[in-house]
Design a protein around this motif. Structure first.
Motif, mmCIF file in Angstrom:
data_model
loop_
_atom_site.group_PDB
_atom_site.id
_atom_site.type_symbol
_atom_site.label_atom_id
_atom_site.label_comp_id
_atom_site.label_asym_id
_atom_site.label_seq_id
_atom_site.Cartn_x
_atom_site.Cartn_y
_atom_site.Cartn_z
ATOM 1 N N GLN A 199 0.832 -1.212 0.000
ATOM 2 C CA GLN A 199 0.000 0.000 0.000
ATOM 3 C C GLN A 199 0.865 1.259 0.000
ATOM 4 O O GLN A 199 0.552 2.230 -0.678
ATOM 5 C CB GLN A 199 -0.925 0.018 1.212
ATOM 6 C CG GLN A 199 -2.056 -0.961 1.115
ATOM 7 C CD GLN A 199 -2.937 -0.961 2.369
ATOM 8 O OE1 GLN A 199 -2.473 -0.673 3.472
ATOM 9 N NE2 GLN A 199 -4.210 -1.280 2.180
ATOM 10 N N LEU A 200 1.948 1.241 0.752
ATOM 11 C CA LEU A 200 2.821 2.400 0.868
ATOM 12 C C LEU A 200 3.472 2.754 -0.476
ATOM 13 O O LEU A 200 3.574 3.922 -0.834
ATOM 14 C CB LEU A 200 3.911 2.131 1.920
ATOM 15 C CG LEU A 200 4.889 3.261 2.200
ATOM 16 C CD1 LEU A 200 4.156 4.465 2.790
ATOM 17 C CD2 LEU A 200 5.973 2.775 3.160
ATOM 18 N N TYR A 201 3.869 1.747 -1.238
ATOM 19 C CA TYR A 201 4.587 1.983 -2.492
ATOM 20 C C TYR A 201 3.731 1.761 -3.740
ATOM 21 O O TYR A 201 4.240 1.885 -4.851
ATOM 22 C CB TYR A 201 5.845 1.109 -2.557
ATOM 23 C CG TYR A 201 6.953 1.677 -1.714
ATOM 24 C CD1 TYR A 201 7.787 2.676 -2.222
ATOM 25 C CD2 TYR A 201 7.151 1.253 -0.415
ATOM 26 C CE1 TYR A 201 8.782 3.224 -1.453
ATOM 27 C CE2 TYR A 201 8.152 1.791 0.366
ATOM 28 C CZ TYR A 201 8.968 2.774 -0.157
ATOM 29 O OH TYR A 201 9.956 3.326 0.598
ATOM 30 N N TYR A 202 2.460 1.467 -3.570
ATOM 31 C CA TYR A 202 1.591 1.180 -4.707
ATOM 32 C C TYR A 202 1.573 2.328 -5.721
ATOM 33 O O TYR A 202 1.801 2.121 -6.910
ATOM 34 C CB TYR A 202 0.158 0.873 -4.243
ATOM 35 C CG TYR A 202 -0.798 0.637 -5.386
ATOM 36 C CD1 TYR A 202 -0.943 -0.636 -5.925
ATOM 37 C CD2 TYR A 202 -1.542 1.674 -5.954
ATOM 38 C CE1 TYR A 202 -1.803 -0.868 -6.979
ATOM 39 C CE2 TYR A 202 -2.394 1.452 -7.013
ATOM 40 C CZ TYR A 202 -2.526 0.184 -7.525
ATOM 41 O OH TYR A 202 -3.359 -0.039 -8.583
ATOM 42 N N GLY A 203 1.284 3.525 -5.284
ATOM 43 C CA GLY A 203 1.175 4.670 -6.200
ATOM 44 C C GLY A 203 2.472 4.934 -6.934
ATOM 45 O O GLY A 203 2.478 5.163 -8.147
ATOM 46 N N TYR A 204 3.574 4.905 -6.209
ATOM 47 C CA TYR A 204 4.885 5.148 -6.820
ATOM 48 C C TYR A 204 5.200 4.072 -7.860
ATOM 49 O O TYR A 204 5.586 4.377 -8.988
ATOM 50 C CB TYR A 204 5.957 5.171 -5.729
ATOM 51 C CG TYR A 204 7.351 5.294 -6.273
ATOM 52 C CD1 TYR A 204 7.792 6.480 -6.849
ATOM 53 C CD2 TYR A 204 8.231 4.228 -6.212
ATOM 54 C CE1 TYR A 204 9.067 6.600 -7.352
ATOM 55 C CE2 TYR A 204 9.511 4.333 -6.715
ATOM 56 C CZ TYR A 204 9.930 5.523 -7.286
ATOM 57 O OH TYR A 204 11.199 5.623 -7.791
ATOM 58 N N ALA A 205 5.010 2.812 -7.478
ATOM 59 C CA ALA A 205 5.316 1.704 -8.386
ATOM 60 C C ALA A 205 4.390 1.710 -9.597
ATOM 61 O O ALA A 205 4.825 1.470 -10.725
ATOM 62 C CB ALA A 205 5.219 0.373 -7.636
ATOM 63 N N MET A 206 3.110 2.006 -9.381
ATOM 64 C CA MET A 206 2.165 2.033 -10.498
ATOM 65 C C MET A 206 2.520 3.138 -11.481
ATOM 66 O O MET A 206 2.380 2.956 -12.698
ATOM 67 C CB MET A 206 0.735 2.197 -9.985
ATOM 68 C CG MET A 206 -0.308 2.194 -11.094
ATOM 69 S SD MET A 206 -0.296 0.691 -12.107
ATOM 70 C CE MET A 206 -1.550 -0.248 -11.298
ATOM 71 N N SER A 207 3.005 4.273 -10.987
ATOM 72 C CA SER A 207 3.379 5.364 -11.899
ATOM 73 C C SER A 207 4.515 4.941 -12.823
ATOM 74 O O SER A 207 4.622 5.435 -13.944
ATOM 75 C CB SER A 207 3.769 6.621 -11.110
ATOM 76 O OG SER A 207 5.010 6.453 -10.460
ATOM 77 N N ILE A 208 5.339 4.025 -12.395
ATOM 78 C CA ILE A 208 6.413 3.489 -13.239
ATOM 79 C C ILE A 208 5.836 2.460 -14.210
ATOM 80 O O ILE A 208 6.079 2.516 -15.418
ATOM 81 C CB ILE A 208 7.515 2.855 -12.372
ATOM 82 C CG1 ILE A 208 8.185 3.932 -11.520
ATOM 83 C CG2 ILE A 208 8.536 2.116 -13.238
ATOM 84 C CD1 ILE A 208 9.050 3.395 -10.404
ATOM 85 N N CYS A 209 5.069 1.530 -13.694
ATOM 86 C CA CYS A 209 4.539 0.430 -14.508
ATOM 87 C C CYS A 209 3.629 0.920 -15.624
ATOM 88 O O CYS A 209 3.649 0.388 -16.729
ATOM 89 C CB CYS A 209 3.786 -0.564 -13.625
ATOM 90 S SG CYS A 209 4.850 -1.378 -12.419
ATOM 91 N N VAL A 210 2.822 1.939 -15.361
ATOM 92 C CA VAL A 210 1.861 2.414 -16.354
ATOM 93 C C VAL A 210 2.588 3.007 -17.567
ATOM 94 O O VAL A 210 2.093 2.936 -18.689
ATOM 95 C CB VAL A 210 0.860 3.399 -15.724
ATOM 96 C CG1 VAL A 210 1.460 4.774 -15.501
ATOM 97 C CG2 VAL A 210 -0.397 3.502 -16.555
ATOM 98 N N ARG A 211 3.771 3.555 -17.354
ATOM 99 C CA ARG A 211 4.524 4.135 -18.469
ATOM 100 C C ARG A 211 4.999 3.071 -19.452
ATOM 101 O O ARG A 211 5.202 3.352 -20.623
ATOM 102 C CB ARG A 211 5.738 4.900 -17.940
ATOM 103 C CG ARG A 211 5.381 6.138 -17.190
ATOM 104 C CD ARG A 211 6.582 7.014 -16.916
ATOM 105 N NE ARG A 211 7.844 6.351 -16.864
ATOM 106 C CZ ARG A 211 8.640 6.296 -15.799
ATOM 107 N NH1 ARG A 211 8.273 6.859 -14.679
ATOM 108 N NH2 ARG A 211 9.791 5.681 -15.857
#
Length: 196
Positions: A37-49
């Motif tokens: 949960q803590l790193y979800y947003g950060y990691a998703m911003s990388i993966c979506v690219r």
């Protein structure tokens, strides 16, 4: 990374993050859930690219977090944890790209190779608009564009990571930029029509 090494974790990590990492090393499901949960947003911003759509991005994200949890003992506590997560997510996205490469060639060739032009980009785009345009690139162009422009890789590093020639990396970057210029032109034309 044993429990004794947690004391060396970079100063940028908070006590709460240290506790979560310690719990994850002990296979504590609750600690894993909280770290996710803590790193979800950060990691998703990388993966979506690096993904063609949100579903593929979520698959890459989940594969990446699986690697984070199974390889946590390899994390160097002298370096920022966030950077380590970033590297894993990028590498997982590249693994996904290489795995699906044979399917990516099914894209329409006409949309993959627009003629280059000298369009001057003057409009302001939101982050979501830009990500949407990048996701519209063919997978090969998207991967090279992200690695070179957004993540700072050299063409030599891209060549090695994707298993392509340096010249192919440079060509794909030029074509990705041309595709983005064309998409921006179309977006600008559509915006003008809506304002009339």
């Amino acid at each position: 990374m044993g429990a004794q090494n947690l004391e060396r974790v970079s100063e940028s990590e908070t006590k709460a993050e240290k506790a979560l990492l310690h719990g994850c090393l002990k296979q504590d499901r609750e600690a894993q859930r909280k770290l996710y949960q803590l790193y979800y947003g950060y990691a998703m911003s990388i993966c979506v690219r690096y993904s063609r759509d949100a579903e593929e991005a979520r698959e890459v994200l989940n594969d990446g977090f699986l690697k984070v949890f199974t390889r946590l003992s390899q994390y160097d506590p002298d370096k920022p944890f966030k950077g380590w997560v970033r590297r894993i997510m990028i590498n997982t996205a590249l693994d996904n790209y290489r795995h699906n490469l044979k399917h990516y060639h099914l894209y329409d060739i006409e949309t993959a190779h627009p003629a280059a032009d000298t369009f001057n980009i003057e409009q302001q785009l939101s982050y979501q608009d830009l990500i949407g345009l990048v996701q519209g690139l063919s997978p090969a162009y998207r991967a090279v564009f992200n690695l070179f422009v957004l993540d700072g890789y050299t063409h030599e590093e891209i060549s090695e990571a994707l298993g392509i020639a340096v010249g192919t990396s440079k060509s794909n970057l030029a074509k990705a930029r041309a595709n983005l210029r064309e998409a921006l032109k179309k977006a600008d034309i559509n915006e003008c029509k809506q304002n009339v």
